[in-house]
Write a protein that holds these residues in place. Structure first.
Motif, short mmCIF file in Angstrom:
data_model
loop_
_atom_site.label_atom_id
_atom_site.label_comp_id
_atom_site.label_asym_id
_atom_site.label_seq_id
_atom_site.Cartn_x
_atom_site.Cartn_y
_atom_site.Cartn_z
N SER A 7 -75.76 83.62 -54.06
CA SER A 7 -76.29 84.66 -54.93
C SER A 7 -75.97 84.32 -56.37
N PHE A 8 -76.76 84.85 -57.29
CA PHE A 8 -76.49 84.67 -58.72
C PHE A 8 -75.87 85.94 -59.32
N ILE A 9 -75.31 86.78 -58.45
CA ILE A 9 -74.70 88.04 -58.84
C ILE A 9 -73.18 87.90 -58.76
N ASP A 10 -72.47 88.63 -59.60
CA ASP A 10 -71.01 88.62 -59.58
C ASP A 10 -70.50 89.44 -58.41
N SER A 11 -69.63 88.85 -57.61
CA SER A 11 -69.14 89.50 -56.39
C SER A 11 -68.32 90.75 -56.68
N THR A 12 -67.62 90.77 -57.80
CA THR A 12 -66.77 91.92 -58.12
C THR A 12 -67.55 93.02 -58.81
N MET A 18 -73.23 93.17 -52.87
CA MET A 18 -72.81 92.00 -52.10
C MET A 18 -72.42 92.40 -50.68
N ALA A 19 -71.75 93.54 -50.54
CA ALA A 19 -71.38 94.02 -49.21
C ALA A 19 -72.61 94.39 -48.39
N LYS A 20 -73.56 95.05 -49.05
CA LYS A 20 -74.80 95.43 -48.37
C LYS A 20 -75.59 94.20 -47.96
N LEU A 21 -75.70 93.22 -48.84
CA LEU A 21 -76.45 92.00 -48.54
C LEU A 21 -75.80 91.24 -47.39
N THR A 22 -74.48 91.10 -47.43
CA THR A 22 -73.76 90.40 -46.36
C THR A 22 -73.98 91.07 -45.02
N ALA A 23 -73.86 92.40 -45.00
CA ALA A 23 -74.04 93.15 -43.75
C ALA A 23 -75.47 93.02 -43.24
N VAL A 37 -72.03 85.03 -47.96
CA VAL A 37 -72.65 85.26 -49.26
C VAL A 37 -71.62 85.00 -50.35
N HIS A 38 -71.99 84.17 -51.31
CA HIS A 38 -71.10 83.83 -52.41
C HIS A 38 -71.80 84.12 -53.73
N GLY A 39 -71.05 84.65 -54.68
CA GLY A 39 -71.61 84.99 -55.98
C GLY A 39 -71.28 83.95 -57.03
N SER A 41 -69.74 83.78 -61.18
CA SER A 41 -69.12 84.52 -62.27
C SER A 41 -68.90 83.58 -63.46
N PRO A 42 -69.41 83.95 -64.65
CA PRO A 42 -70.27 85.10 -64.93
C PRO A 42 -71.61 84.98 -64.19
N PRO A 43 -72.22 86.11 -63.85
CA PRO A 43 -73.48 86.07 -63.11
C PRO A 43 -74.65 85.72 -64.02
N ASP A 44 -75.83 85.68 -63.43
CA ASP A 44 -77.05 85.53 -64.23
C ASP A 44 -77.22 86.78 -65.06
N ARG A 45 -77.07 86.66 -66.37
CA ARG A 45 -77.14 87.81 -67.27
C ARG A 45 -77.75 87.34 -68.58
N ALA A 46 -78.02 88.28 -69.49
CA ALA A 46 -78.72 87.92 -70.71
C ALA A 46 -79.90 87.02 -70.35
N PHE A 47 -80.78 87.54 -69.49
CA PHE A 47 -81.81 86.76 -68.81
C PHE A 47 -82.58 85.83 -69.76
N CYS A 48 -82.58 84.55 -69.42
CA CYS A 48 -83.30 83.55 -70.19
C CYS A 48 -83.21 82.23 -69.45
N ARG A 49 -83.92 81.22 -69.93
CA ARG A 49 -83.88 79.91 -69.29
C ARG A 49 -82.47 79.32 -69.27
N LEU A 50 -81.74 79.50 -70.35
CA LEU A 50 -80.41 78.90 -70.44
C LEU A 50 -79.47 79.49 -69.40
N SER A 51 -79.55 80.80 -69.20
CA SER A 51 -78.72 81.44 -68.19
C SER A 51 -79.08 80.94 -66.79
N GLU A 52 -80.38 80.78 -66.54
CA GLU A 52 -80.83 80.25 -65.24
C GLU A 52 -80.26 78.84 -65.04
N PHE A 53 -80.29 78.04 -66.09
CA PHE A 53 -79.82 76.66 -66.00
C PHE A 53 -78.32 76.61 -65.73
#
Length: 266
Positions: A7-12, A18-23, A37-39, A41-53
């Protein structure tokens, strides 16, 4: 079968999601399949190409480690699939892109595909993605929820009012697409995919809604089974030639230790 879900989401910060997705993934998995499922950190945020990269770099490194740990497959649990081909070139186990698998599945469900993405900033990336997968002419509509991952947290923590609001926002994006001729609707993200995943037979008008989380998992299970059945694996030719070990070692060293000589030090 052990499947590593990146996942590109922060686990904490998004613990409820994350708990819902895992279950959910382990609930719908075939007997004998375990999904971890692993996240990031930092997650995908400030959405843009650089964050995706940036997140792609970490996902690739995690995928390499997953192979070393004995996982049977890696799922890139982020619809835009950044780093997908690079990871496919670096490991010998199946690598499934949620976007790639879902778009090809949706193309079997209908001719014109409508995507409901997390944010409008991803529209251009989705068009490029569809072109890359040979489906540019099939993705006819894209609309953004313009939501933050944290907006889903209350939904997955059991807040029914929040769930209703997010469903209403999803329908508000999807209904005009269907009215304009879309045959199938795809939540272009695992967050909205998980939101609609519990709705059996969900349609927007005539258009079925494809649950990308379920599609990605089932694609992973299928690829692992077929690999064990007849040894099939991705082409090692020009499309995705196997990376030399030196390239893998250099990549992992960069992720682990950073630049040897920063530009300002020269």
């Amino acid at each position: 079968m052990r499947i590593f879900w990146q996942s590109f989401i922060d686990s904490t910060a998004s613990a409820a999601y994350m708990a819902k997705l895992t279950a959910y993934l382990n609930e719908i998995a075939e007997p004998g399949t375990v999904v971890e499922v692993h996240g990031i950190s930092p997650p995908d945020r400030a959405f843009c190409r650089l964050s995706e990269f940036r997140c792609a770099i970490l996902a690739i490194d995690n995928g390499l480690e997953a192979q070393a740990m004995g996982f049977d497959a890696v799922v890139m649990g982020h619809f835009q699939d950044p780093g997908l081909y690079e990871l496919k070139s670096a490991v010998g186990i199946p690598v499934i892109g949620t976007g790639e698998a879902t778009l090809h599945y949706a193309a079997q469900m209908g001719r014109r595909i409508g995507l409901v993405t997390l944010d409008d900033v991803f529209k251009g990336l989705h068009h490029e993605q569809a072109d890359l997968y040979g489906l540019g002419g099939r993705v006819s509509h894209i609309a953004g929820l313009n939501a933050d991952p944290s907006d889903f947290s209350a939904c997955f923590a059991g807040d029914l009012d929040a769930r209703t609001r997010m469903f209403d926002a999803f329908r508000a994006c999807a209904e005009p697409m269907v009215a304009a001729g879309a045959d199938v609707i795809v939540p272009a993200g695992v967050l909205p995919g998980l939101l609609v995943g519990g709705e059996f037979g969900l349609r927007i008008g005539h258009a079925p809604v494809v649950n990308c989380a379920a599609v990605a998992l089932k694609a992973a299970e299928m690829q692992v089974r077929l690999h064990k059945l007849n040894g099939i694996e991705p082409s090692g030719g020009p499309h995705c030639a196997r990376a030399p070990q030196q390239a893998i070692d250099d990549f992992r060293h960069l992720v682990a230790h950073g630049r040897v000589s920063p530009l300002h030090a020269r």
